[in-house]
Write a protein that holds these residues in place. Structure first.
Motif, mmCIF file in Angstrom:
data_model
loop_
_atom_site.group_PDB
_atom_site.id
_atom_site.type_symbol
_atom_site.label_atom_id
_atom_site.label_comp_id
_atom_site.label_asym_id
_atom_site.label_seq_id
_atom_site.Cartn_x
_atom_site.Cartn_y
_atom_site.Cartn_z
ATOM 1 N N HIS A 133 22.009 96.591 5.597
ATOM 2 C CA HIS A 133 20.642 96.165 5.362
ATOM 3 C C HIS A 133 20.508 94.803 6.230
ATOM 4 C CE1 HIS A 133 17.920 94.006 2.852
ATOM 5 N NE2 HIS A 133 18.691 92.844 2.872
ATOM 6 N N HIS A 135 19.025 91.404 6.157
ATOM 7 C CA HIS A 135 18.696 90.581 4.972
ATOM 8 C C HIS A 135 17.736 89.698 5.708
ATOM 9 C CE1 HIS A 135 20.104 87.782 1.713
ATOM 10 N NE2 HIS A 135 19.131 87.154 2.368
ATOM 11 N N HIS A 173 24.364 93.201 7.357
ATOM 12 C CA HIS A 173 25.524 93.361 6.625
ATOM 13 C C HIS A 173 25.477 94.342 5.861
ATOM 14 C CE1 HIS A 173 23.896 92.101 2.579
ATOM 15 N NE2 HIS A 173 23.279 91.159 3.079
ATOM 16 N N HIS A 175 25.932 97.264 2.804
ATOM 17 C CA HIS A 175 25.305 97.145 1.446
ATOM 18 C C HIS A 175 25.781 98.407 0.742
ATOM 19 C CE1 HIS A 175 22.621 95.325 -1.265
ATOM 20 N NE2 HIS A 175 21.923 94.665 -0.549
ATOM 21 N N HIS A 425 18.424 87.459 -4.866
ATOM 22 C CA HIS A 425 18.075 87.530 -3.524
ATOM 23 C C HIS A 425 17.084 88.810 -3.779
ATOM 24 C CE1 HIS A 425 17.376 89.129 0.448
ATOM 25 N NE2 HIS A 425 18.184 90.091 0.665
ATOM 26 N N HIS A 427 15.040 91.925 -1.861
ATOM 27 C CA HIS A 427 14.473 92.387 -0.417
ATOM 28 C C HIS A 427 13.179 92.337 -0.130
ATOM 29 C CE1 HIS A 427 18.599 94.697 0.131
ATOM 30 N NE2 HIS A 427 18.828 93.724 -0.567
ATOM 31 N N HIS A 494 19.037 91.229 -6.305
ATOM 32 C CA HIS A 494 20.443 91.306 -6.777
ATOM 33 C C HIS A 494 21.009 89.894 -6.634
ATOM 34 C CE1 HIS A 494 22.091 91.329 -2.654
ATOM 35 N NE2 HIS A 494 21.093 92.156 -2.405
ATOM 36 N N HIS A 496 23.769 87.619 -5.150
ATOM 37 C CA HIS A 496 24.354 87.550 -3.704
ATOM 38 C C HIS A 496 25.745 87.122 -3.704
ATOM 39 C CE1 HIS A 496 24.460 88.678 0.432
ATOM 40 N NE2 HIS A 496 23.157 89.070 0.471
HETATM 41 CU CU1 C2O Z 1 21.809 90.046 1.864
HETATM 42 CU CU2 C2O Z 1 20.738 92.980 -0.475
HETATM 43 O O1 C2O Z 1 21.324 91.644 0.706
#
Ligand code: C2O
Ligand code: CU
Ligand code: CU
Length: 515
Positions: A133, A135, A173, A175, A425, A427, A494, A496
Protein backbone atom coordinates in the motif's frame (compact mmCIF):
# COMPACT_ATOMS: atom_id res chain seq x y z
CA UNK A 1 9.34 -24.00 24.24
CA UNK A 2 5.64 -24.53 23.74
CA UNK A 3 4.21 -25.73 20.45
CA UNK A 4 1.04 -24.58 18.77
CA UNK A 5 -1.22 -27.58 19.18
CA UNK A 6 -4.32 -28.93 17.59
CA UNK A 7 -4.58 -26.82 14.47
CA UNK A 8 -3.90 -29.51 11.89
CA UNK A 9 -1.12 -28.49 9.58
CA UNK A 10 -0.39 -25.48 11.76
CA UNK A 11 1.46 -27.49 14.39
CA UNK A 12 4.61 -25.47 14.09
CA UNK A 13 6.55 -24.03 16.95
CA UNK A 14 5.41 -20.49 17.59
CA UNK A 15 8.38 -18.22 18.25
CA UNK A 16 8.30 -16.80 21.73
CA UNK A 17 9.71 -13.64 23.18
CA UNK A 18 13.32 -14.47 23.86
CA UNK A 19 15.61 -12.89 26.44
CA UNK A 20 16.00 -9.34 25.36
CA UNK A 21 19.09 -7.42 24.37
CA UNK A 22 19.73 -4.56 26.76
CA UNK A 23 20.26 -1.60 24.48
CA UNK A 24 21.48 0.55 27.37
CA UNK A 25 24.73 -1.37 27.24
CA UNK A 26 25.46 -0.07 23.71
CA UNK A 27 27.66 2.86 22.78
CA UNK A 28 25.61 5.71 21.35
CA UNK A 29 26.21 7.66 18.15
CA UNK A 30 28.84 5.38 16.65
CA UNK A 31 27.04 4.60 13.36
CA UNK A 32 26.36 7.16 10.65
CA UNK A 33 22.69 7.64 9.80
CA UNK A 34 21.93 5.67 6.63
CA UNK A 35 19.99 7.55 3.98
CA UNK A 36 17.88 5.25 1.82
CA UNK A 37 18.94 5.23 -1.84
CA UNK A 38 16.62 6.76 -4.43
CA UNK A 39 14.73 4.13 -6.43
CA UNK A 40 15.84 3.98 -10.07
CA UNK A 41 13.46 3.05 -12.87
CA UNK A 42 14.06 -0.17 -14.78
CA UNK A 43 12.59 1.12 -18.01
CA UNK A 44 9.37 2.46 -19.48
CA UNK A 45 5.96 0.89 -19.88
CA UNK A 46 2.73 2.04 -21.51
CA UNK A 47 0.56 4.17 -19.27
CA UNK A 48 -2.71 2.53 -18.15
CA UNK A 49 -4.38 5.94 -18.67
CA UNK A 50 -3.19 6.61 -22.18
CA UNK A 51 -1.79 3.93 -24.46
CA UNK A 52 0.31 6.47 -26.35
CA UNK A 53 2.10 7.63 -23.21
CA UNK A 54 4.84 5.82 -21.36
CA UNK A 55 5.54 5.84 -17.65
CA UNK A 56 8.69 5.01 -15.73
CA UNK A 57 8.56 1.40 -14.57
CA UNK A 58 10.21 0.19 -11.39
CA UNK A 59 10.62 -3.39 -10.24
CA UNK A 60 10.94 -3.55 -6.47
CA UNK A 61 11.63 -6.96 -4.95
CA UNK A 62 10.93 -7.86 -1.34
CA UNK A 63 13.80 -9.93 -0.07
CA UNK A 64 15.30 -11.33 3.10
CA UNK A 65 18.62 -9.76 3.99
CA UNK A 66 20.85 -9.10 6.95
CA UNK A 67 21.94 -5.71 8.25
CA UNK A 68 23.78 -4.47 11.29
CA UNK A 69 21.63 -2.09 13.30
CA UNK A 70 24.61 -1.10 15.44
CA UNK A 71 28.40 -1.34 15.18
CA UNK A 72 28.65 -3.71 18.14
CA UNK A 73 25.78 -6.04 17.21
CA UNK A 74 25.70 -9.05 14.92
CA UNK A 75 23.78 -8.69 11.66
CA UNK A 76 19.99 -8.86 12.08
CA UNK A 77 17.75 -10.73 9.69
CA UNK A 78 15.16 -8.44 8.04
CA UNK A 79 12.74 -8.42 5.17
CA UNK A 80 12.85 -5.33 3.02
CA UNK A 81 12.05 -3.78 -0.32
CA UNK A 82 15.10 -3.79 -2.57
CA UNK A 83 16.98 -5.67 0.16
CA UNK A 84 17.04 -2.78 2.62
CA UNK A 85 14.88 -1.35 5.38
CA UNK A 86 13.68 1.30 4.96
CA UNK A 87 13.51 0.44 1.27
CA UNK A 88 14.62 2.82 -1.48
CA UNK A 89 12.90 6.21 -1.54
CA UNK A 90 10.71 6.95 -4.54
CA UNK A 91 10.95 10.47 -5.92
CA UNK A 92 7.84 11.48 -7.84
CA UNK A 93 6.51 14.68 -9.41
CA UNK A 94 2.93 15.72 -9.00
CA UNK A 95 0.94 14.72 -12.10
CA UNK A 96 3.65 12.38 -13.40
CA UNK A 97 2.59 8.81 -12.88
CA UNK A 98 4.75 5.80 -12.37
CA UNK A 99 4.43 2.03 -12.32
CA UNK A 100 5.88 -0.24 -9.68
CA UNK A 101 6.03 -3.99 -9.94
CA UNK A 102 6.17 -5.20 -6.34
CA UNK A 103 7.73 -8.67 -6.44
CA UNK A 104 7.56 -11.09 -3.55
CA UNK A 105 10.93 -12.84 -3.42
CA UNK A 106 10.69 -13.67 0.27
CA UNK A 107 11.35 -17.11 1.76
CA UNK A 108 8.40 -19.51 2.08
CA UNK A 109 8.37 -19.44 5.89
CA UNK A 110 7.72 -16.47 8.15
CA UNK A 111 10.21 -15.75 10.91
CA UNK A 112 7.80 -13.83 13.16
CA UNK A 113 4.94 -15.31 15.21
CA UNK A 114 1.78 -15.63 13.10
CA UNK A 115 -1.44 -15.86 15.11
CA UNK A 116 -3.64 -18.28 13.19
CA UNK A 117 -6.69 -17.35 15.25
CA UNK A 118 -6.71 -13.91 13.64
CA UNK A 119 -9.07 -13.23 10.79
CA UNK A 120 -7.32 -13.61 7.45
CA UNK A 121 -4.34 -15.46 8.93
CA UNK A 122 -6.00 -18.86 9.45
CA UNK A 123 -3.78 -21.90 9.13
CA UNK A 124 -5.12 -22.67 5.64
CA UNK A 125 -3.54 -19.41 4.42
CA UNK A 126 0.07 -19.32 3.28
CA UNK A 127 2.36 -17.93 5.98
CA UNK A 128 4.17 -15.55 3.67
CA UNK A 129 1.78 -13.15 1.95
CA UNK A 130 2.39 -9.56 0.93
CA UNK A 131 0.53 -6.68 -0.66
CA UNK A 132 1.89 -3.16 -0.88
CA UNK A 133 0.00 0.00 0.00
CA UNK A 134 1.26 3.48 -0.82
CA UNK A 135 0.07 5.37 2.25
CA UNK A 136 -1.34 8.78 1.37
CA UNK A 137 -1.59 8.09 -2.35
CA UNK A 138 -4.54 9.02 -4.50
CA UNK A 139 -4.34 5.73 -6.36
CA UNK A 140 -6.94 3.69 -8.26
CA UNK A 141 -8.46 0.90 -6.15
CA UNK A 142 -6.67 -1.89 -8.04
CA UNK A 143 -3.33 -0.27 -7.14
CA UNK A 144 -4.15 0.64 -3.56
CA UNK A 145 -3.02 -2.59 -1.92
CA UNK A 146 -6.33 -3.99 -0.73
CA UNK A 147 -5.47 -6.24 2.26
CA UNK A 148 -7.01 -9.34 0.68
CA UNK A 149 -5.11 -8.89 -2.59
CA UNK A 150 -1.99 -10.51 -1.17
CA UNK A 151 0.41 -12.57 -3.19
CA UNK A 152 2.90 -15.26 -2.23
CA UNK A 153 6.64 -15.73 -2.92
CA UNK A 154 7.29 -16.00 -6.65
CA UNK A 155 4.40 -13.67 -7.51
CA UNK A 156 4.22 -9.94 -8.09
CA UNK A 157 1.69 -7.14 -8.65
CA UNK A 158 2.04 -4.05 -10.80
CA UNK A 159 0.66 -0.87 -9.26
CA UNK A 160 -0.07 2.40 -11.03
CA UNK A 161 0.49 5.57 -9.03
CA UNK A 162 -0.81 8.53 -11.06
CA UNK A 163 0.50 11.05 -8.44
CA UNK A 164 -2.30 13.49 -9.22
CA UNK A 165 -1.85 15.14 -5.86
CA UNK A 166 0.11 17.93 -4.24
CA UNK A 167 3.66 17.60 -2.93
CA UNK A 168 3.67 15.42 0.17
CA UNK A 169 5.67 12.87 2.11
CA UNK A 170 4.06 9.48 1.50
CA UNK A 171 5.31 6.08 2.49
CA UNK A 172 4.81 2.54 1.32
CA UNK A 173 4.40 -0.52 3.48
CA UNK A 174 2.95 -3.98 3.59
CA UNK A 175 -0.81 -4.38 4.13
CA UNK A 176 -1.46 -8.16 4.08
CA UNK A 177 -4.57 -9.11 6.04
CA UNK A 178 -3.88 -10.57 9.48
CA UNK A 179 -0.06 -10.36 9.34
CA UNK A 180 0.53 -6.73 8.43
CA UNK A 181 2.04 -6.02 11.86
CA UNK A 182 4.60 -8.78 11.34
CA UNK A 183 5.53 -7.84 7.78
CA UNK A 184 6.09 -4.21 8.70
CA UNK A 185 8.00 -5.18 11.86
CA UNK A 186 10.17 -7.40 9.63
CA UNK A 187 11.13 -4.27 7.69
CA UNK A 188 8.68 -3.88 4.79
CA UNK A 189 8.39 -0.08 4.60
CA UNK A 190 9.89 2.85 2.69
CA UNK A 191 9.40 6.49 1.72
CA UNK A 192 7.72 7.96 -1.35
CA UNK A 193 8.09 11.69 -1.90
CA UNK A 194 5.90 13.73 -4.22
CA UNK A 195 7.22 17.14 -5.27
CA UNK A 196 5.59 19.94 -7.22
CA UNK A 197 6.34 23.35 -8.71
CA UNK A 198 4.70 25.36 -5.97
CA UNK A 199 6.90 23.71 -3.37
CA UNK A 200 10.02 24.09 -5.53
CA UNK A 201 9.35 27.82 -5.78
CA UNK A 202 9.60 28.12 -1.99
CA UNK A 203 13.32 27.23 -2.18
CA UNK A 204 13.25 25.03 0.88
CA UNK A 205 16.39 23.03 1.72
CA UNK A 206 16.80 20.37 -0.96
CA UNK A 207 19.00 17.49 -2.14
CA UNK A 208 21.45 16.53 0.61
CA UNK A 209 19.70 18.98 2.95
CA UNK A 210 16.31 17.25 2.57
CA UNK A 211 16.53 14.02 4.56
CA UNK A 212 13.93 11.41 5.55
CA UNK A 213 13.97 10.24 9.17
CA UNK A 214 11.99 7.02 9.48
CA UNK A 215 11.62 6.26 13.18
CA UNK A 216 10.29 3.06 14.72
CA UNK A 217 10.86 0.84 17.72
CA UNK A 218 12.04 -2.75 17.66
CA UNK A 219 13.10 -5.38 20.19
CA UNK A 220 16.10 -7.67 19.68
CA UNK A 221 17.21 -10.88 21.31
CA UNK A 222 20.71 -11.68 22.56
CA UNK A 223 21.65 -12.82 19.03
CA UNK A 224 20.62 -9.39 17.70
CA UNK A 225 17.57 -10.88 15.98
CA UNK A 226 14.13 -9.25 15.82
CA UNK A 227 12.08 -10.25 18.82
CA UNK A 228 8.39 -9.61 18.26
CA UNK A 229 6.50 -9.54 21.59
CA UNK A 230 3.91 -12.29 22.07
CA UNK A 231 1.17 -13.16 24.54
CA UNK A 232 1.64 -16.04 26.97
CA UNK A 233 -0.77 -18.25 25.00
CA UNK A 234 1.25 -19.99 22.25
CA UNK A 235 -1.93 -20.68 20.29
CA UNK A 236 -2.80 -16.96 20.28
CA UNK A 237 0.47 -15.05 20.22
CA UNK A 238 -1.18 -11.72 19.24
CA UNK A 239 -0.69 -8.92 21.74
CA UNK A 240 -2.74 -5.72 21.73
CA UNK A 241 0.20 -3.35 21.23
CA UNK A 242 3.89 -3.70 20.73
CA UNK A 243 6.22 -1.27 22.49
CA UNK A 244 9.93 -1.92 22.25
CA UNK A 245 12.85 0.04 23.61
CA UNK A 246 15.23 0.14 20.65
CA UNK A 247 14.45 3.18 18.51
CA UNK A 248 15.79 2.87 14.99
CA UNK A 249 16.24 5.79 12.61
CA UNK A 250 16.52 4.73 8.97
CA UNK A 251 17.37 1.26 10.29
CA UNK A 252 20.12 2.18 12.78
CA UNK A 253 20.18 2.31 16.53
CA UNK A 254 21.51 5.59 17.99
CA UNK A 255 22.91 6.87 14.67
CA UNK A 256 24.60 10.21 14.15
CA UNK A 257 24.40 12.59 11.23
CA UNK A 258 27.08 15.11 10.44
CA UNK A 259 25.42 18.37 9.46
CA UNK A 260 26.56 21.78 8.31
CA UNK A 261 25.67 24.81 10.41
CA UNK A 262 22.64 25.67 8.28
CA UNK A 263 18.98 24.73 7.77
CA UNK A 264 17.91 21.17 7.01
CA UNK A 265 14.58 19.75 6.02
CA UNK A 266 13.68 16.49 7.77
CA UNK A 267 10.68 14.44 6.78
CA UNK A 268 9.92 12.53 9.93
CA UNK A 269 7.77 9.42 9.66
CA UNK A 270 6.53 7.47 12.64
CA UNK A 271 6.85 4.00 11.12
CA UNK A 272 6.24 2.19 14.43
CA UNK A 273 3.63 -0.51 14.88
CA UNK A 274 2.10 1.11 17.97
CA UNK A 275 4.41 3.61 19.64
CA UNK A 276 3.62 7.34 19.65
CA UNK A 277 6.75 9.49 19.47
CA UNK A 278 7.24 12.82 21.25
CA UNK A 279 10.40 14.23 19.76
CA UNK A 280 12.50 17.07 21.11
CA UNK A 281 15.96 18.47 20.41
CA UNK A 282 18.61 19.18 23.03
CA UNK A 283 20.15 22.66 23.48
CA UNK A 284 16.69 24.28 23.31
CA UNK A 285 16.52 23.84 19.58
CA UNK A 286 13.13 24.10 17.98
CA UNK A 287 11.52 22.64 14.91
CA UNK A 288 9.77 24.74 12.29
CA UNK A 289 7.06 22.42 11.08
CA UNK A 290 6.24 23.13 7.44
CA UNK A 291 4.12 20.14 6.53
CA UNK A 292 1.86 17.36 7.72
CA UNK A 293 0.90 13.96 6.28
CA UNK A 294 -0.48 15.39 3.07
CA UNK A 295 1.80 18.30 2.34
CA UNK A 296 2.64 21.86 3.25
CA UNK A 297 0.95 23.79 6.01
CA UNK A 298 -0.40 27.26 5.31
CA UNK A 299 2.46 28.72 7.36
CA UNK A 300 5.37 27.33 9.39
CA UNK A 301 4.68 26.44 13.02
CA UNK A 302 7.47 26.70 15.61
CA UNK A 303 7.50 23.71 17.96
CA UNK A 304 9.62 22.50 20.85
CA UNK A 305 8.15 19.04 20.50
CA UNK A 306 6.92 17.03 17.53
CA UNK A 307 4.31 14.42 18.45
CA UNK A 308 3.58 11.70 15.95
CA UNK A 309 1.15 8.80 16.16
CA UNK A 310 1.95 5.72 14.07
CA UNK A 311 1.85 6.59 10.33
CA UNK A 312 1.81 10.37 10.88
CA UNK A 313 4.48 12.51 9.22
CA UNK A 314 5.95 15.86 10.16
CA UNK A 315 7.91 17.85 7.62
CA UNK A 316 10.23 20.10 9.63
CA UNK A 317 13.08 22.54 9.21
CA UNK A 318 15.85 22.54 11.81
CA UNK A 319 18.38 25.35 11.80
CA UNK A 320 21.83 24.32 13.04
CA UNK A 321 23.47 27.65 12.20
CA UNK A 322 23.72 28.72 15.84
CA UNK A 323 25.36 25.46 16.96
CA UNK A 324 28.71 25.25 15.19
CA UNK A 325 30.82 22.47 16.68
CA UNK A 326 28.03 21.17 18.92
CA UNK A 327 26.21 17.88 19.21
CA UNK A 328 22.43 18.24 19.07
CA UNK A 329 20.49 15.21 20.27
CA UNK A 330 17.08 14.13 19.05
CA UNK A 331 15.19 12.61 21.95
CA UNK A 332 11.97 10.74 22.42
CA UNK A 333 10.71 11.92 25.80
CA UNK A 334 13.96 11.71 27.77
CA UNK A 335 15.62 8.94 25.75
CA UNK A 336 18.26 9.55 23.12
CA UNK A 337 17.31 8.65 19.57
CA UNK A 338 20.06 10.14 17.40
CA UNK A 339 22.67 12.86 17.28
CA UNK A 340 23.30 15.70 14.84
CA UNK A 341 26.99 16.64 14.80
CA UNK A 342 27.24 20.20 13.65
CA UNK A 343 30.47 20.90 11.80
CA UNK A 344 32.56 23.76 13.04
CA UNK A 345 32.72 25.33 9.64
CA UNK A 346 31.29 28.38 8.04
CA UNK A 347 28.31 27.62 5.90
CA UNK A 348 26.44 30.10 3.84
CA UNK A 349 22.77 29.48 4.33
CA UNK A 350 20.80 31.20 1.64
CA UNK A 351 17.61 29.47 2.74
CA UNK A 352 14.98 31.59 4.39
CA UNK A 353 11.79 29.87 5.49
CA UNK A 354 8.92 31.67 3.77
CA UNK A 355 6.30 33.16 6.08
CA UNK A 356 3.55 31.49 4.08
CA UNK A 357 3.81 28.13 2.37
CA UNK A 358 0.72 26.86 0.56
CA UNK A 359 -2.79 28.15 1.05
CA UNK A 360 -4.89 25.52 2.82
CA UNK A 361 -8.52 26.46 2.21
CA UNK A 362 -10.77 25.28 4.99
CA UNK A 363 -13.54 22.95 3.86
CA UNK A 364 -16.72 24.53 5.25
CA UNK A 365 -18.79 22.22 7.42
CA UNK A 366 -21.80 23.26 5.41
CA UNK A 367 -20.29 21.52 2.38
CA UNK A 368 -20.82 18.13 4.03
CA UNK A 369 -23.80 16.15 2.73
CA UNK A 370 -23.49 13.54 5.42
CA UNK A 371 -22.09 13.01 8.91
CA UNK A 372 -21.14 9.49 9.94
CA UNK A 373 -20.74 8.63 13.61
CA UNK A 374 -18.29 5.78 13.94
CA UNK A 375 -17.39 4.24 17.25
CA UNK A 376 -14.01 2.84 18.23
CA UNK A 377 -14.57 -0.16 20.45
CA UNK A 378 -12.40 -2.58 22.38
CA UNK A 379 -13.72 -6.00 23.41
CA UNK A 380 -11.99 -7.52 26.43
CA UNK A 381 -11.78 -11.17 27.44
CA UNK A 382 -12.75 -12.57 30.86
CA UNK A 383 -9.58 -11.25 32.46
CA UNK A 384 -9.91 -7.78 30.95
CA UNK A 385 -7.32 -8.29 28.27
CA UNK A 386 -8.28 -6.57 25.05
CA UNK A 387 -9.03 -9.28 22.51
CA UNK A 388 -10.43 -7.41 19.54
CA UNK A 389 -10.81 -3.82 18.47
CA UNK A 390 -13.70 -2.87 16.28
CA UNK A 391 -14.83 0.05 14.19
CA UNK A 392 -18.51 0.72 14.69
CA UNK A 393 -18.94 -2.78 16.16
CA UNK A 394 -18.33 -4.36 12.78
CA UNK A 395 -15.85 -7.03 11.77
CA UNK A 396 -13.76 -6.80 8.63
CA UNK A 397 -15.81 -9.37 6.75
CA UNK A 398 -19.21 -7.78 7.41
CA UNK A 399 -20.93 -5.97 4.53
CA UNK A 400 -19.71 -2.48 3.66
CA UNK A 401 -21.57 0.19 5.65
CA UNK A 402 -19.77 3.33 4.46
CA UNK A 403 -20.39 4.21 0.81
CA UNK A 404 -19.69 7.88 0.16
CA UNK A 405 -20.60 9.30 -3.22
CA UNK A 406 -17.74 10.33 -5.49
CA UNK A 407 -17.00 14.06 -5.23
CA UNK A 408 -19.21 14.50 -2.19
CA UNK A 409 -18.02 15.93 1.11
CA UNK A 410 -18.65 14.16 4.40
CA UNK A 411 -17.88 14.58 8.08
CA UNK A 412 -16.70 11.45 9.84
CA UNK A 413 -16.75 11.56 13.62
CA UNK A 414 -14.83 8.94 15.56
CA UNK A 415 -16.33 8.21 18.98
CA UNK A 416 -13.49 6.72 20.95
CA UNK A 417 -15.00 4.61 23.73
CA UNK A 418 -11.67 3.00 24.63
CA UNK A 419 -8.88 4.03 26.99
CA UNK A 420 -6.33 4.38 24.19
CA UNK A 421 -5.65 6.90 21.46
CA UNK A 422 -6.11 5.34 18.02
CA UNK A 423 -4.57 6.87 14.88
CA UNK A 424 -7.34 6.57 12.30
CA UNK A 425 -6.35 6.50 8.63
CA UNK A 426 -8.50 6.68 5.51
CA UNK A 427 -7.08 5.49 2.23
CA UNK A 428 -7.29 7.62 -0.94
CA UNK A 429 -8.42 10.90 0.59
CA UNK A 430 -6.82 13.81 2.36
CA UNK A 431 -8.86 15.39 5.10
CA UNK A 432 -8.95 18.24 7.60
CA UNK A 433 -9.47 17.86 11.32
CA UNK A 434 -12.47 19.86 12.55
CA UNK A 435 -12.22 19.35 16.31
CA UNK A 436 -12.07 16.97 19.25
CA UNK A 437 -14.58 17.01 22.08
CA UNK A 438 -14.99 14.97 25.29
CA UNK A 439 -18.16 12.94 25.64
CA UNK A 440 -19.63 10.75 28.35
CA UNK A 441 -18.73 7.22 27.36
CA UNK A 442 -20.95 5.54 29.98
CA UNK A 443 -24.00 7.45 28.76
CA UNK A 444 -23.13 6.51 25.23
CA UNK A 445 -23.01 2.80 26.12
CA UNK A 446 -26.34 3.00 27.92
CA UNK A 447 -28.31 5.13 25.50
CA UNK A 448 -26.33 5.28 22.26
CA UNK A 449 -26.43 9.07 22.57
CA UNK A 450 -23.47 11.40 22.57
CA UNK A 451 -23.50 13.67 25.60
CA UNK A 452 -20.66 16.15 25.32
CA UNK A 453 -18.92 17.00 28.57
CA UNK A 454 -16.42 19.54 27.31
CA UNK A 455 -15.94 22.24 24.74
CA UNK A 456 -14.75 21.45 21.23
CA UNK A 457 -10.97 21.72 20.91
CA UNK A 458 -9.57 22.89 17.60
CA UNK A 459 -6.68 20.95 16.07
CA UNK A 460 -3.21 22.02 17.04
CA UNK A 461 -1.63 24.37 14.44
CA UNK A 462 0.81 21.56 13.63
CA UNK A 463 -2.07 19.34 12.45
CA UNK A 464 -4.18 22.07 10.89
CA UNK A 465 -3.17 21.21 7.31
CA UNK A 466 -4.06 18.26 5.11
CA UNK A 467 -3.95 14.96 6.94
CA UNK A 468 -4.53 11.30 6.17
CA UNK A 469 -4.15 9.96 9.71
CA UNK A 470 -5.71 11.51 12.79
CA UNK A 471 -5.23 10.83 16.47
CA UNK A 472 -8.60 9.90 17.96
CA UNK A 473 -8.11 10.53 21.66
CA UNK A 474 -9.79 8.38 24.33
CA UNK A 475 -13.21 9.57 25.51
CA UNK A 476 -13.42 12.10 22.70
CA UNK A 477 -15.30 12.59 19.49
CA UNK A 478 -12.77 13.48 16.80
CA UNK A 479 -14.31 15.02 13.69
CA UNK A 480 -12.75 15.18 10.24
CA UNK A 481 -14.09 16.53 6.97
CA UNK A 482 -13.14 15.27 3.52
CA UNK A 483 -14.17 15.22 -0.10
CA UNK A 484 -14.15 11.76 -1.63
CA UNK A 485 -12.31 12.56 -4.84
CA UNK A 486 -10.39 10.59 -7.38
CA UNK A 487 -11.85 7.15 -7.98
CA UNK A 488 -14.84 4.99 -7.28
CA UNK A 489 -14.24 1.56 -5.82
CA UNK A 490 -13.23 -0.20 -2.67
CA UNK A 491 -10.75 1.20 -0.18
CA UNK A 492 -10.15 0.74 3.54
CA UNK A 493 -10.04 2.80 6.69
CA UNK A 494 -8.45 1.60 9.86
CA UNK A 495 -6.56 2.21 13.04
CA UNK A 496 -2.86 2.47 12.25
CA UNK A 497 -1.76 0.69 15.41
CA UNK A 498 -0.87 -2.37 13.39
CA UNK A 499 -1.79 -4.84 16.13
CA UNK A 500 -5.29 -3.30 16.18
CA UNK A 501 -5.59 -3.14 12.41
CA UNK A 502 -4.68 -6.83 12.12
CA UNK A 503 -7.25 -7.78 14.73
CA UNK A 504 -10.40 -6.31 13.16
CA UNK A 505 -9.86 -2.58 13.60
CA UNK A 506 -10.14 -2.10 9.86
CA UNK A 507 -13.13 -1.78 7.56
CA UNK A 508 -13.66 -1.59 3.81
CA UNK A 509 -15.51 1.39 2.35
CA UNK A 510 -16.83 1.99 -1.15
CA UNK A 511 -16.80 5.18 -3.13
CA UNK A 512 -19.82 5.06 -5.39
CA UNK A 513 -21.21 7.12 -8.25
CA UNK A 514 -24.29 9.22 -7.58
CA UNK A 515 -27.51 7.63 -8.72
CU1 C2O B 1 -0.43 3.14 6.18
CU2 C2O B 1 -3.87 1.32 5.30
O1 C2O B 1 -2.14 2.22 5.73
CU1 CU C 1 -2.97 4.38 3.58
CU1 CU D 1 -6.23 1.31 17.55
Amino acid sequence: MALAMGRGSAEKPVPKFRPELNINSLAQFVDPLPIPVIAKPDGWRPSPDDAAGKLPYFRMAMRAFEAQVHRDLKPTKFWGYGGSSPGPTFEARSGQGLLVEWANELPAAHFLPIDHTIHGAESDKPDVRTVVHLHGAKAPPASDGYPENWFVPGKSAICHYPNKQEAATLWYHDHALGINRLNVFAGLLGMFIVRDDLEDALRLPRDEYDIPLVIYDRAFDLQSQLNYPVSDDPRKPWTPEVFCDAFLVNGKLFPFLEVEPRKYRFRILNGANARFFHLTLSNNHSFQQIGTDQGLLGAPVALQRVSLAPAERADVIVDFSGSRGEGVILKNDNLNVMQFRVKDSRARDAVAIPATLRPVAKIPEAAAVKTRSLSLVEIDDAVQRPMTMLLNNAHWSMPVTESPVLDSTEIWEFLNTTDDAHPIHLHLVRFQILDRRSFDVATYWLTGKVKYVGAAILPDPSEAGWKDTVRADPGMVTRIITRFEGYTGRYVWHCHILEHEDNEMMRPFDIVTAR
